[in-house]
Design an enzyme around this catalytic site. Structure first.
Site, short mmCIF file in Angstrom:
data_model
loop_
_atom_site.label_atom_id
_atom_site.label_comp_id
_atom_site.label_asym_id
_atom_site.label_seq_id
_atom_site.Cartn_x
_atom_site.Cartn_y
_atom_site.Cartn_z
N HIS A 102 -41.50 -33.99 -51.07
CA HIS A 102 -41.58 -33.31 -52.39
C HIS A 102 -40.73 -32.03 -52.32
O HIS A 102 -41.13 -31.06 -51.69
CB HIS A 102 -43.04 -32.95 -52.69
CG HIS A 102 -43.25 -32.27 -54.01
ND1 HIS A 102 -44.30 -32.59 -54.84
CD2 HIS A 102 -42.57 -31.29 -54.66
CE1 HIS A 102 -44.25 -31.83 -55.92
NE2 HIS A 102 -43.22 -31.03 -55.83
N HIS B 248 -37.73 -29.37 -54.61
CA HIS B 248 -36.99 -29.02 -55.84
C HIS B 248 -35.62 -28.47 -55.45
O HIS B 248 -35.54 -27.48 -54.72
CB HIS B 248 -37.74 -27.94 -56.62
CG HIS B 248 -39.08 -28.38 -57.11
ND1 HIS B 248 -39.28 -28.90 -58.36
CD2 HIS B 248 -40.29 -28.40 -56.50
CE1 HIS B 248 -40.56 -29.22 -58.51
NE2 HIS B 248 -41.20 -28.93 -57.40
N ARG C 284 -33.25 -27.92 -58.03
CA ARG C 284 -32.71 -27.21 -59.21
C ARG C 284 -31.29 -27.66 -59.54
O ARG C 284 -30.88 -28.75 -59.20
CB ARG C 284 -32.76 -25.69 -59.01
CG ARG C 284 -34.06 -25.14 -58.46
CD ARG C 284 -35.24 -25.38 -59.37
NE ARG C 284 -36.39 -24.57 -58.97
CZ ARG C 284 -37.62 -24.86 -59.29
NH1 ARG C 284 -37.91 -25.93 -60.00
NH2 ARG C 284 -38.60 -24.08 -58.92
N ASN D 119 -37.84 -32.28 -62.50
CA ASN D 119 -38.15 -31.32 -63.58
C ASN D 119 -37.02 -30.30 -63.76
O ASN D 119 -37.21 -29.10 -63.63
CB ASN D 119 -39.50 -30.61 -63.33
CG ASN D 119 -39.53 -29.78 -62.05
OD1 ASN D 119 -38.82 -30.06 -61.09
ND2 ASN D 119 -40.34 -28.74 -62.05
N LYS E 86 -42.37 -39.45 -61.54
CA LYS E 86 -43.20 -38.24 -61.45
C LYS E 86 -43.94 -37.99 -62.75
O LYS E 86 -43.34 -37.92 -63.82
CB LYS E 86 -42.31 -37.04 -61.13
CG LYS E 86 -43.01 -35.70 -61.10
CD LYS E 86 -43.97 -35.57 -59.93
CE LYS E 86 -44.81 -34.32 -60.01
NZ LYS E 86 -44.58 -33.38 -58.95
N HIS F 195 -49.31 -32.16 -53.63
CA HIS F 195 -49.72 -30.78 -53.32
C HIS F 195 -51.20 -30.53 -53.61
O HIS F 195 -51.54 -29.67 -54.41
CB HIS F 195 -48.82 -29.76 -54.02
CG HIS F 195 -48.47 -30.06 -55.46
ND1 HIS F 195 -49.40 -30.39 -56.41
CD2 HIS F 195 -47.26 -30.07 -56.08
CE1 HIS F 195 -48.78 -30.58 -57.55
NE2 HIS F 195 -47.50 -30.41 -57.39
N LEU G 104 -48.26 -23.37 -58.36
CA LEU G 104 -49.18 -24.28 -59.04
C LEU G 104 -49.22 -25.61 -58.31
O LEU G 104 -48.16 -26.09 -57.88
CB LEU G 104 -48.75 -24.48 -60.50
CG LEU G 104 -49.01 -23.26 -61.39
CD1 LEU G 104 -48.31 -23.41 -62.73
CD2 LEU G 104 -50.51 -23.03 -61.59
N HIS H 8 -37.28 -19.87 -57.23
CA HIS H 8 -36.93 -19.23 -58.50
C HIS H 8 -36.17 -17.96 -58.14
O HIS H 8 -36.43 -17.35 -57.09
CB HIS H 8 -38.19 -18.84 -59.29
CG HIS H 8 -38.98 -20.00 -59.79
ND1 HIS H 8 -38.69 -20.64 -60.97
CD2 HIS H 8 -40.04 -20.66 -59.27
CE1 HIS H 8 -39.55 -21.63 -61.16
NE2 HIS H 8 -40.39 -21.66 -60.14
N ALA I 190 -44.07 -19.91 -61.32
CA ALA I 190 -44.82 -20.49 -60.20
C ALA I 190 -43.85 -21.17 -59.23
O ALA I 190 -43.00 -21.94 -59.66
CB ALA I 190 -45.82 -21.52 -60.72
O1 DOR Z 1 -45.45 -23.87 -57.92
C1 DOR Z 1 -44.86 -24.81 -58.45
N1 DOR Z 1 -43.54 -24.75 -58.77
N2 DOR Z 1 -45.56 -25.90 -58.75
C2 DOR Z 1 -45.02 -26.90 -59.45
O2 DOR Z 1 -45.73 -27.84 -59.72
C3 DOR Z 1 -43.63 -26.84 -59.94
C4 DOR Z 1 -42.83 -25.90 -59.17
C5 DOR Z 1 -41.52 -25.56 -59.86
O3 DOR Z 1 -40.78 -26.49 -60.23
O4 DOR Z 1 -41.22 -24.37 -60.00
ZN ZN Z 2 -43.18 -29.46 -57.14
#
Ligand code: DOR
Ligand code: ZN
Length: 348
Positions: free
Chosen positions: A13, A15, A17, A41, A98, A173, A218, A250, A262
């Site tokens: 899992h 990200h 970006r 996402n 997802k 998670h 999250l 981020h 988050a």
């Molecule tokens: O903390 C998180 N950040 N939880 C998620 O489910 C998404 C992720 C994000 O894409 O920033």
């Molecule tokens: Zn995630």
């Protein structure tokens, strides 16, 4: 034990970006992991073959590992084109789907509001053996944020499992003892991923004395008894749990903000801190299961052929505070304990 040789890990899992981020994030991840499940996402969620092809190419162009394999996902909307999904799956372009409950987290506005509306897609996925990856939280103002995982399992996940008992599901998670116990007693099609930060932090770490925006993620961090239950599950050797870092960077301005995003960026020291957790628990014997065996077992994939060597240092490992260039600055997760383990070399 000060030297460990284990099968090279996978991150189930992550990200990556878009734009500038991807150019630094993919090298960091591909150094450490062979296979990764890439989250869909993006600001424009991935729902088509054309988007998958473009995104996967961009990722591969930035890889520094010849064995690196990004496993791509579709973002489940209530109007996802099932034919597009089946076509992508048949052509090995998509690995899983997802499910984000609408509004539950970053870029989830186009996620699912009414779960009954996705049942036709789930039916096809079950038939074709396409895994469903779930962000397991309800998004409901009436439900306290700390209860959202439990209520999701009770109100949404159980009906899905009852209707589709053969659907392969990853509850992603997980953060609660309730989720650990639920997965332990579920059928073998349901497994869970666990992040480094949920193994390390509880909600008191996030909130006491001064708020720590870089610990905000999250599903939100839970109580110490939940964290302990996650550590017990991950280190137990049970095949039901495996690593998914949910490394979710981020820009620092979007974290240190009156409305902070988050996500925890943990890639760079992820394997090292997981090893330290297993060492602290006297469970190094189960490290390889959690990092390198249980994931492929769940997804019916072979284990990686490569190995890595982990070495225990005499002094704590030092790593940078930020990953940055002229265009961005990302805080690297700093666990509140020393890490003595580092990756020594790779045996390929
Ligand atoms: O903390 C998180 N950040 N939880 C998620 O489910 C998404 C992720 C994000 O894409 O920033
Ligand atoms: Zn995630």
């Amino acid at each position: 034990m000060s030297i460990l040789e284990i099968i090279k890990p996978d991150d189930w899992h992550v990200h990556f970006r878009e734009g500038d981020f991807i150019k630094s994030l993919v090298p960091e991840t591909s150094k450490l992991y062979n296979r990764v499940i890439v989250m869909p996402n993006l600001s424009n969620p991935i729902t088509s073959i054309a988007q998958i092809k473009k995104y996967k190419n961009e990722i591969l162009n930035n890889s520094v590992n010849k064995n690196f394999e990004p496993l791509m996902t579709f973002y489940l909307t209530e109007s996802l084109d099932v034919n597009e999904l089946i076509k992508a799956f048949k052509n090995n372009l998509v690995f899983a789907v997802k499910l984000y409950p609408s509004g539950a987290t970053t870029n989830s506005a186009k996620g699912v509001k009414n779960f009954k509306n996705i049942f036709p897609v789930l039916e096809k996925m079950s038939e074709k053996n396409i895994p469903l990856l779930i962000h397991g939280e309800v998004n409901d103002k009436k439900i306290d944020i700390f209860d959202r995982e439990k209520i999701f399992i009770e109100n949404e996940l159980i009906p899905i499992i009852e209707k589709f008992p053969f659907l392969k599901i990853t509850l992603e998670h997980i953060t609660t003892k309730f989720a650990v116990d639920f997965v332990e007693k579920s059928n073998s099609n349901i497994k869970a991923s666990i992040t480094p930060h949920h193994l390390i932090l509880n909600r008191t770490d996030l909130l006491e004395h001064k708020i720590k925006p870089h610990y905000y993620c999250l599903p939100i961090l839970k109580k110490e008894q939940d964290r302990k239950s996650l550590v017990a599950a991950a280190t137990s050797g049970s095949q039901n749990f495996f690593l998914g870092t949910d490394s979710a960077p981020h820009h620092i301005n979007d974290k240190e903000n009156e409305c902070g995003c988050a996500g925890v960026f943990n890639t760079i020291n992820s394997i090292q801190m997981i090893t330290q957790i297993f060492d602290n628990e006297n469970r190094l014997n189960n490290l390889e299961s959690f990092l390198s065996k249980n994931g492929p077992n769940h997804y019916s994939l072979p284990e990686n052929k490569d190995k890595i060597i982990l070495k225990k240092l005499s002094k704590p490992l030092k790593f940078n505070k930020y990953l940055e260039n002229n265009n961005y600055k990302i805080r690297i997760f700093n666990p509140p304990f020393p890490i003595y383990w580092d990756i020594k070399e790779e045996l390929i």
